[in-house]
Design an enzyme around this catalytic site. Sequence first.
Site, PDB file in Angstrom:
ATOM      1  N   PRO A   1       0.856  -1.187   0.000  1.00 13.40           N
ATOM      2  CA  PRO A   1       0.000   0.000   0.000  1.00 13.40           C
ATOM      3  C   PRO A   1       0.895   1.241   0.000  1.00 13.40           C
ATOM      4  O   PRO A   1       1.292   1.755   1.045  1.00 13.40           O
ATOM      5  CB  PRO A   1      -0.797  -0.128   1.300  1.00 13.40           C
ATOM      6  CG  PRO A   1       0.020  -1.011   2.166  1.00 13.40           C
ATOM      7  CD  PRO A   1       0.918  -1.848   1.308  1.00 13.40           C
ATOM      8  N   ASP A  19       5.779   2.810   2.248  1.00 18.09           N
ATOM      9  CA  ASP A  19       4.853   1.715   2.547  1.00 18.09           C
ATOM     10  C   ASP A  19       3.988   2.144   3.738  1.00 18.09           C
ATOM     11  O   ASP A  19       4.478   2.292   4.865  1.00 18.09           O
ATOM     12  CB  ASP A  19       5.679   0.450   2.892  1.00 18.09           C
ATOM     13  CG  ASP A  19       4.813  -0.784   3.089  1.00 18.09           C
ATOM     14  OD1 ASP A  19       3.623  -0.633   3.440  1.00 18.09           O
ATOM     15  OD2 ASP A  19       5.345  -1.897   2.919  1.00 18.09           O
ATOM     16  N   HIS A  20       2.708   2.304   3.475  1.00 15.49           N
ATOM     17  CA  HIS A  20       1.823   2.861   4.511  1.00 15.49           C
ATOM     18  C   HIS A  20       1.606   1.874   5.668  1.00 15.49           C
ATOM     19  O   HIS A  20       1.105   2.251   6.723  1.00 15.49           O
ATOM     20  CB  HIS A  20       0.481   3.255   3.885  1.00 15.49           C
ATOM     21  CG  HIS A  20      -0.189   4.401   4.566  1.00 15.49           C
ATOM     22  ND1 HIS A  20       0.021   4.712   5.905  1.00 15.49           N
ATOM     23  CD2 HIS A  20      -1.053   5.343   4.114  1.00 15.49           C
ATOM     24  CE1 HIS A  20      -0.696   5.764   6.228  1.00 15.49           C
ATOM     25  NE2 HIS A  20      -1.360   6.169   5.163  1.00 15.49           N
ATOM     26  N   ARG A  21       1.994   0.626   5.478  1.00 16.95           N
ATOM     27  CA  ARG A  21       1.886  -0.318   6.610  1.00 16.95           C
ATOM     28  C   ARG A  21       2.918   0.014   7.674  1.00 16.95           C
ATOM     29  O   ARG A  21       2.763  -0.309   8.846  1.00 16.95           O
ATOM     30  CB  ARG A  21       2.107  -1.763   6.132  1.00 16.95           C
ATOM     31  CG  ARG A  21       1.016  -2.274   5.221  1.00 16.95           C
ATOM     32  CD  ARG A  21       1.410  -3.593   4.616  1.00 16.95           C
ATOM     33  NE  ARG A  21       2.603  -3.492   3.772  1.00 16.95           N
ATOM     34  CZ  ARG A  21       3.167  -4.522   3.148  1.00 16.95           C
ATOM     35  NH1 ARG A  21       2.659  -5.727   3.264  1.00 16.95           N
ATOM     36  NH2 ARG A  21       4.232  -4.346   2.394  1.00 16.95           N
ATOM     37  N   VAL A  22       4.008   0.660   7.231  1.00 18.71           N
ATOM     38  CA  VAL A  22       5.139   0.899   8.135  1.00 18.71           C
ATOM     39  C   VAL A  22       5.254   2.389   8.483  1.00 18.71           C
ATOM     40  O   VAL A  22       5.617   2.742   9.599  1.00 18.71           O
ATOM     41  CB  VAL A  22       6.449   0.410   7.450  1.00 18.71           C
ATOM     42  CG1 VAL A  22       7.663   0.684   8.319  1.00 18.71           C
ATOM     43  CG2 VAL A  22       6.346  -1.073   7.115  1.00 18.71           C
TER      44      VAL A  22
END
Length: 557
Positions: free
Chosen positions: A355, A529-532
């Site tokens: 993402p 990375d929008h997860r991180v």
Amino acid sequence: MALVEVQVPDIGDFDEVTVIELMVKVGDTVKAEQSLITVESDKASMEIPSSTAGVVKDMRVALGDKVKQGSIVLVVEAAGAGASAALAAPAASSAAATAAAPVAAAPAAAPVVAAAASGPVQVFVPDIGDFKDVAVIEVMVKPGDTIKVEQSLITVESDKASMEIPSSAAGVLKELKVKVGDTVNIGDLLAVLEGVATVAAPVPALAAAVAAHVAVVSAPAAAQTPVAAAAAAVAAPAHAPGGHNVGLPHASPSVRKFARELGVPLDEVKGSGPKGRITADDVQAFTKAVMSGAAQTKAQAAKAPASSGSDGAALGLIPWPKVDFAKFGPIERKEMGRIKKISGANLLRNAIMIPAVTNHDDADITELEAFRVSTNKENEKSGVKVTMLAFLIKACVAALKKYPEFNSSLDGDALVYKNYWHIGFAADTPNGLMVPVIRDCDKKGVLQISQEMGELAKKARDGKLGPAEMTGATFTISSLGGIGGKYFTPIINAPEVAILGVCKSTMEPVWDGKQFVPRLMLPLSLTWDHRVIDGAAAARFNAFLGQILSDFRRVLL
Ligand code: CAO
């Protein structure tokens, strides 16, 4: 109107079977012979039909219940009193025995094994009761296989039951006379075995059992149809989860038939029933998805061009457009090179799986560019040319140290923070995009980084980079500054979590609070990375990078 208890009929040798599907509910109007529930043993699955027509008043079984002959399935308010009296009664064993006898005797006369114990042996379809023209839905052996007595050779299926047909002899399979899609009947030649070690008794257990059970079940209902008889033919082994025939999708015979009628490949349908059992609704949903273009069958995906990949179908994407380009003008087709294919597959995965978000910003590099030019002048003789990218690498290391999650990788639910700063840079080569890695950039000066970058870029263009020179990066920079453009959205090089894209710097009027002044502005595009990483952190990273680039002394802080 009389209430009738519908019971499980004689289901042969099966003591207890599990209810795996309820096909009706309270309030439903059922016809005589309509399937009510599906039961399953470890060898067979079958539908239990209603012995009477009427309205379901009470369900007496639930999913997972164990039932046997005589168990009450449900209570029906019968449409006619006459039917109820006849059908409420469980299978009368005496009648069953009487009826069974002549049928069970029949196979004895039929030459199931038509050869002696040596030489070729022909194996025929045994007595399968009232089954006529049953379809072969699976072939479980192939020529050359060593076959044991009673080993299943094929699976056949009627609209209500499925069963495996075992071999009546042992030996090596020489010839198989049927294939999937054929229909078979009692006495049809199934296979030829050779080198026979054992020959079964002329009446195989299955044949006798099937015949017997068909006869038994036909006894209680006066107007028993072949369908009902087939449904009750539970002695016939069929595919079941956990059995040896696990390759077949888990579905009841009527669902299989339904799928066949629609041309639905059942092994591609995801079952939503108990233990992943495929229901009629699943088949319907699959059909709808394929018809609307939301999904593809494997066969459709295989026909699509390679560039679309079969993954598109797995993701529920519509098929890749297939265009005959030659219709519109002359064309030339060239296979893509190895590097393009490899990087393409990686880029596709990273683009789909991460993402990713991109923040764009500008850095004022007016002073830095002046410093770079003067440095190059001073170092003219050294042969090492310093480009903006070397400064960017150094500036990025400082930002990565301040914001360590940008130098991390995802490992399941954990983040791996790396205490080394190896920076990859995208290099445009005749063979395609490559990403050489400069190690330990935190320990190297701009001159050394420039020198290594020049060497690695040359190696990349000459196709001489070794694997060690392309692995281990913690962050990547993709610079199009030497070419042009304003901003772009680079794709993260997994398992890294961010990448910096850089475009060509241009002189721009910048308001200094009093007036517009000409400043050299460098466009930055940070993909993360929008997860991180959160948006605020990304904005801070870019802002910090901008500060360093506008005053490079900050790198020292
Ligand atoms: N703004 C303005 N000018 C720039 C610049 C920038 N941001 N970055 C470089 N330049 C100038 C250089 O100063 C040099 O100018 P001179 O020839 O006048 O000195 C010229 O552009 C060429 O630079 P370069 O490209 O040779 O050197 P580099 O260090 O900037 O880049 C390398 C090296 C290997 C990264 C580059 O050659 C390259 O391959 N870039 C393409 C990367 C790429 O394809 N990215 C896309 C990946 S996604 O598909």
